[in-house]
Design a protein around this motif. Structure first.
Motif, PDB file in Angstrom:
ATOM      1  N   TYR A   1      18.703  11.703  -9.783  1.00 45.44           N
ATOM      2  CA  TYR A   1      17.467  10.986  -9.457  1.00 45.44           C
ATOM      3  C   TYR A   1      17.286  10.908  -7.943  1.00 45.44           C
ATOM      4  O   TYR A   1      18.260  10.806  -7.197  1.00 45.44           O
ATOM      5  N   GLN A   2      16.017  10.960  -7.528  1.00 47.42           N
ATOM      6  CA  GLN A   2      15.702  10.896  -6.103  1.00 47.42           C
ATOM      7  C   GLN A   2      14.496   9.984  -5.886  1.00 47.42           C
ATOM      8  O   GLN A   2      13.511  10.047  -6.621  1.00 47.42           O
ATOM      9  N   LEU A   3      14.591   9.132  -4.866  1.00 52.79           N
ATOM     10  CA  LEU A   3      13.510   8.209  -4.525  1.00 52.79           C
ATOM     11  C   LEU A   3      12.622   8.829  -3.466  1.00 52.79           C
ATOM     12  O   LEU A   3      13.110   9.413  -2.489  1.00 52.79           O
ATOM     13  N   SER A   4      11.295   8.688  -3.636  1.00 49.04           N
ATOM     14  CA  SER A   4      10.328   9.188  -2.662  1.00 49.04           C
ATOM     15  C   SER A   4       9.311   8.089  -2.377  1.00 49.04           C
ATOM     16  O   SER A   4       8.730   7.514  -3.299  1.00 49.04           O
ATOM     17  N   ILE A   5       9.088   7.813  -1.080  1.00 44.77           N
ATOM     18  CA  ILE A   5       8.162   6.751  -0.658  1.00 44.77           C
ATOM     19  C   ILE A   5       7.249   7.298   0.431  1.00 44.77           C
ATOM     20  O   ILE A   5       7.713   7.945   1.372  1.00 44.77           O
ATOM     21  N   THR A   6       5.965   7.019   0.297  1.00 43.65           N
ATOM     22  CA  THR A   6       5.005   7.311   1.351  1.00 43.65           C
ATOM     23  C   THR A   6       4.280   6.012   1.689  1.00 43.65           C
ATOM     24  O   THR A   6       3.649   5.408   0.808  1.00 43.65           O
ATOM     25  N   THR A   7       4.390   5.565   2.922  1.00 45.53           N
ATOM     26  CA  THR A   7       3.772   4.304   3.309  1.00 45.53           C
ATOM     27  C   THR A   7       2.285   4.499   3.600  1.00 45.53           C
ATOM     28  O   THR A   7       1.790   5.628   3.722  1.00 45.53           O
ATOM     29  N   ARG A   8       1.579   3.385   3.704  1.00 45.43           N
ATOM     30  CA  ARG A   8       0.151   3.430   3.975  1.00 45.43           C
ATOM     31  C   ARG A   8      -0.137   4.096   5.310  1.00 45.43           C
ATOM     32  O   ARG A   8      -1.185   4.718   5.500  1.00 45.43           O
ATOM     33  N   GLU A   9       0.807   3.982   6.268  1.00 46.59           N
ATOM     34  CA  GLU A   9       0.626   4.600   7.587  1.00 46.59           C
ATOM     35  C   GLU A   9       1.024   6.069   7.610  1.00 46.59           C
ATOM     36  O   GLU A   9       0.939   6.723   8.649  1.00 46.59           O
ATOM     37  N   GLY A  10       1.493   6.624   6.484  1.00 50.07           N
ATOM     38  CA  GLY A  10       1.828   8.040   6.418  1.00 50.07           C
ATOM     39  C   GLY A  10       3.292   8.362   6.584  1.00 50.07           C
ATOM     40  O   GLY A  10       3.672   9.544   6.590  1.00 50.07           O
ATOM     41  N   GLY A  11       4.158   7.368   6.706  1.00 50.85           N
ATOM     42  CA  GLY A  11       5.584   7.631   6.783  1.00 50.85           C
ATOM     43  C   GLY A  11       6.129   8.085   5.438  1.00 50.85           C
ATOM     44  O   GLY A  11       5.786   7.541   4.395  1.00 50.85           O
ATOM     45  N   VAL A  12       6.968   9.109   5.475  1.00 47.30           N
ATOM     46  CA  VAL A  12       7.549   9.681   4.251  1.00 47.30           C
ATOM     47  C   VAL A  12       9.054   9.457   4.276  1.00 47.30           C
ATOM     48  O   VAL A  12       9.724   9.796   5.262  1.00 47.30           O
TER      49      VAL A  12
ATOM     50  N   GLY B   1       0.781  -1.237   0.000  1.00 47.60           N
ATOM     51  CA  GLY B   1       0.000   0.000   0.000  1.00 47.60           C
ATOM     52  C   GLY B   1       0.803   1.271   0.000  1.00 47.60           C
ATOM     53  O   GLY B   1       0.269   2.341   0.314  1.00 47.60           O
ATOM     54  N   ALA B   2       2.071   1.220  -0.378  1.00 44.52           N
ATOM     55  CA  ALA B   2       2.911   2.420  -0.379  1.00 44.52           C
ATOM     56  C   ALA B   2       2.789   3.160  -1.709  1.00 44.52           C
ATOM     57  O   ALA B   2       2.419   2.578  -2.739  1.00 44.52           O
ATOM     58  N   THR B   3       3.096   4.445  -1.683  1.00 41.24           N
ATOM     59  CA  THR B   3       3.207   5.256  -2.894  1.00 41.24           C
ATOM     60  C   THR B   3       4.692   5.447  -3.178  1.00 41.24           C
ATOM     61  O   THR B   3       5.425   5.993  -2.351  1.00 41.24           O
ATOM     62  N   VAL B   4       5.134   4.977  -4.342  1.00 40.50           N
ATOM     63  CA  VAL B   4       6.560   4.992  -4.672  1.00 40.50           C
ATOM     64  C   VAL B   4       6.768   5.787  -5.955  1.00 40.50           C
ATOM     65  O   VAL B   4       6.103   5.545  -6.970  1.00 40.50           O
ATOM     66  N   ARG B   5       7.722   6.720  -5.897  1.00 38.60           N
ATOM     67  CA  ARG B   5       8.035   7.550  -7.059  1.00 38.60           C
ATOM     68  C   ARG B   5       9.538   7.763  -7.160  1.00 38.60           C
ATOM     69  O   ARG B   5      10.247   7.779  -6.153  1.00 38.60           O
ATOM     70  N   VAL B   6      10.000   7.962  -8.386  1.00 38.36           N
ATOM     71  CA  VAL B   6      11.376   8.398  -8.643  1.00 38.36           C
ATOM     72  C   VAL B   6      11.274   9.689  -9.441  1.00 38.36           C
ATOM     73  O   VAL B   6      10.606   9.741 -10.481  1.00 38.36           O
ATOM     74  N   LEU B   7      11.948  10.728  -8.964  1.00 37.45           N
ATOM     75  CA  LEU B   7      11.913  12.038  -9.615  1.00 37.45           C
ATOM     76  C   LEU B   7      13.315  12.393 -10.088  1.00 37.45           C
ATOM     77  O   LEU B   7      14.306  12.033  -9.443  1.00 37.45           O
ATOM     78  N   ASP B   8      13.407  13.094 -11.209  1.00 36.67           N
ATOM     79  CA  ASP B   8      14.715  13.560 -11.661  1.00 36.67           C
ATOM     80  C   ASP B   8      14.724  15.080 -11.749  1.00 36.67           C
ATOM     81  O   ASP B   8      13.693  15.741 -11.591  1.00 36.67           O
ATOM     82  N   ASP B   9      15.926  15.628 -11.983  1.00 37.49           N
ATOM     83  CA  ASP B   9      16.043  17.082 -12.016  1.00 37.49           C
ATOM     84  C   ASP B   9      15.662  17.668 -13.370  1.00 37.49           C
ATOM     85  O   ASP B   9      15.867  18.867 -13.606  1.00 37.49           O
ATOM     86  N   MET B  10      15.081  16.828 -14.244  1.00 39.04           N
ATOM     87  CA  MET B  10      14.542  17.307 -15.518  1.00 39.04           C
ATOM     88  C   MET B  10      13.019  17.421 -15.451  1.00 39.04           C
ATOM     89  O   MET B  10      12.351  17.478 -16.476  1.00 39.04           O
ATOM     90  N   GLN B  11      12.491  17.390 -14.216  1.00 41.55           N
ATOM     91  CA  GLN B  11      11.050  17.512 -13.955  1.00 41.55           C
ATOM     92  C   GLN B  11      10.258  16.287 -14.400  1.00 41.55           C
ATOM     93  O   GLN B  11       9.040  16.367 -14.620  1.00 41.55           O
ATOM     94  N   ASN B  12      10.918  15.145 -14.519  1.00 45.11           N
ATOM     95  CA  ASN B  12      10.211  13.899 -14.832  1.00 45.11           C
ATOM     96  C   ASN B  12       9.874  13.168 -13.535  1.00 45.11           C
ATOM     97  O   ASN B  12      10.649  13.197 -12.580  1.00 45.11           O
ATOM     98  N   GLU B  13       8.718  12.519 -13.527  1.00 46.13           N
ATOM     99  CA  GLU B  13       8.292  11.725 -12.382  1.00 46.13           C
ATOM    100  C   GLU B  13       7.893  10.333 -12.869  1.00 46.13           C
ATOM    101  O   GLU B  13       7.076  10.197 -13.780  1.00 46.13           O
ATOM    102  N   TYR B  14       8.489   9.311 -12.242  1.00 43.12           N
ATOM    103  CA  TYR B  14       8.196   7.932 -12.607  1.00 43.12           C
ATOM    104  C   TYR B  14       7.459   7.284 -11.438  1.00 43.12           C
ATOM    105  O   TYR B  14       7.995   7.152 -10.339  1.00 43.12           O
ATOM    106  N   VAL B  15       6.221   6.894 -11.704  1.00 50.21           N
ATOM    107  CA  VAL B  15       5.370   6.315 -10.672  1.00 50.21           C
ATOM    108  C   VAL B  15       5.497   4.796 -10.725  1.00 50.21           C
ATOM    109  O   VAL B  15       5.497   4.186 -11.800  1.00 50.21           O
ATOM    110  N   PHE B  16       5.588   4.186  -9.534  1.00 49.99           N
ATOM    111  CA  PHE B  16       5.694   2.739  -9.419  1.00 49.99           C
ATOM    112  C   PHE B  16       4.402   2.196  -8.818  1.00 49.99           C
ATOM    113  O   PHE B  16       3.876   2.750  -7.853  1.00 49.99           O
ATOM    114  N   VAL B  17       3.913   1.095  -9.382  1.00 50.00           N
ATOM    115  CA  VAL B  17       2.684   0.474  -8.890  1.00 50.00           C
ATOM    116  C   VAL B  17       3.020  -0.875  -8.275  1.00 50.00           C
ATOM    117  O   VAL B  17       3.981  -1.540  -8.677  1.00 50.00           O
TER     118      VAL B  17
END
Length: 380
Positions: A94-105, A57-73
């Protein structure tokens, strides 16, 4: 003396976790291959538990400095795959961003793709390891003339042919139970030759920072003893080489040292070590993992056992293949539960014990250990 002996008996110790902290574990590697990239999330687990559970149930994304966002399902529990295929590009952060189902970022520090250095050669050679065991070593040569790579990580995928030693083209079936009657019929599927594929689990690292030049020569990625049954017939290995950063090498090296402790009671008890990922909304929360962006190069080789050991018999089958002659009522149960494989009809003098010789299924049916479909890459 009897009193002393009775008091000195060793009692079994049931280890259990008293203090436990659930920590997010992140396995995140983005490469320069154009593919659906994958990130795995799990949680630490107690000593008495068998394996980790996936972080769902986490939200997973990878963002780059070219304003691209890659969403993971989420493809499977804890396994997240990018919605689109993409490849890491040079000179892009590139930077990884994760938000868990419990709200952890959770966020990683920005990471840039390392310099790409291809494998020069992958080959096999008869060698003797540090334990004085003779076998086949899988060796890698690589060289960066500019001296910018220096830190490497390897993994592999090995595939081997399985030939069931007690295969028979017929199978034993129950024609009727009352009165009891068995029948031999031709097998409907391939059970003599199969293939099994296994991924490496060890962390294989190399470092040339202290060398005169950025070169790996005859670096051992895998060693197989000459009597290892997985090289009994034909064997193939796909080796992948990643050029990683110094920070990633330090993280994996530390992880390797901790995971290699021989005993949980070792004086060198593992503590906690940080990667490049932290909890944004709770700086003191522990996070295990490293977000890496690496170029990868791969090579595959094949070989047969007799190419290196032509004088040897094939390595022994590592499973117990005792031949038995059960009486009909015993055979009924064995056939019902499919735990035996018909081997050969008895000679007349043995018929008093039973009409058929049987062995455990693992000895006559290769599908117990692998698939009967050859991989697309397989070459005889």
């Amino acid at each position: 003396m009897l009193t002393l002996f009775s008091q000195s008996c060793v009692e079994p110790f049931e280890a259990a976790t008293e203090d436990f902290e659930s920590v997010l574990v992140i396995d995140a590697l983005i490469t320069n291959e154009l593919k659906y990239q994958q990130i795995n999330l799990s949680r630490t687990f107690r000593f008495e538990e068998e394996e980790a559970g996936g972080e769902v149930g986490a939200t997973v994304r990878v963002l780059d400095d070219m304003q691209n966002e890659y969403v993971f399902v989420e493809n499977n529990p804890g396994q997240y795959v990018s919605e689109v295929m993409f490849a890491a590009q040079p000179n892009v952060s590139y930077q990884l961003s994760i938000t868990t189902r419990e709200g952890g970022v959770y966020e990683s520090t920005p990471v840039v793709l390392s310099k790409n250095t291809p494998i020069d050669d992958l080959y096999a050679s008869v060698e003797t390891n540090d334990q004085e065991v003779e076998g086949v070593a899988i060796l890698v040569d690589t060289f960066d003339p500019e001296g910018e790579s220096q830190y490497y990580r390897f993994d592999y995928e090995e595939t081997y042919k399985i030939v069931a030693p007690f295969w028979n083209p017929q199978e034993l079936t129950i024609q009727q139970e009352v009165p009891l009657f068995f029948r031999l019929v031709p097998k409907m599927q391939e059970e003599q030759v199969c293939f099994n594929t296994v991924n490496s689990v060890n962390i294989i690292l190399a470092n040339t920072s202290g060398f005169i030049e950025d070169r790996l020569s005859r670096f051992v990625v895998r060693f197989l003893a000459r009597d290892d049954y997985i090289i009994s017939h034909r064997y193939s290995i796909l080796v992948k080489q990643y050029v990683i950063s110094r920070e990633a090498h330090t993280f994996y090296e530390t992880l390797n040292e901790f995971s290699g402790l021989e005993s949980i009671f070792s004086e060198n008890q593992p503590g906690f070590f940080n990667g490049n990922i932290s909890a944004s909304n709770n700086p003191r929360e522990k996070v295990i993992g490293f977000f890496d962006v690496s170029p990868v190069d791969s090579r595959r080789i094949f070989f047969d056992h007799d190419e290196f050991f032509p004088e040897d018999l094939i390595p022994a089958w590592p499973f117990d293949c005792q031949i038995t002659t059960p009486i009909p009522i015993e055979l009924l149960n064995l056939v019902k539960f499919e735990i035996v494989e018909f081997w050969a009809h008895h000679e007349p003098e043995d018929a008093s014990q039973g009409d058929y010789k049987v062995v455990p299924r693992i000895c006559g049916d290769c599908t117990v250990l692998g698939t009967n479909v050859a991989p697309d890459f397989w070459i005889e």
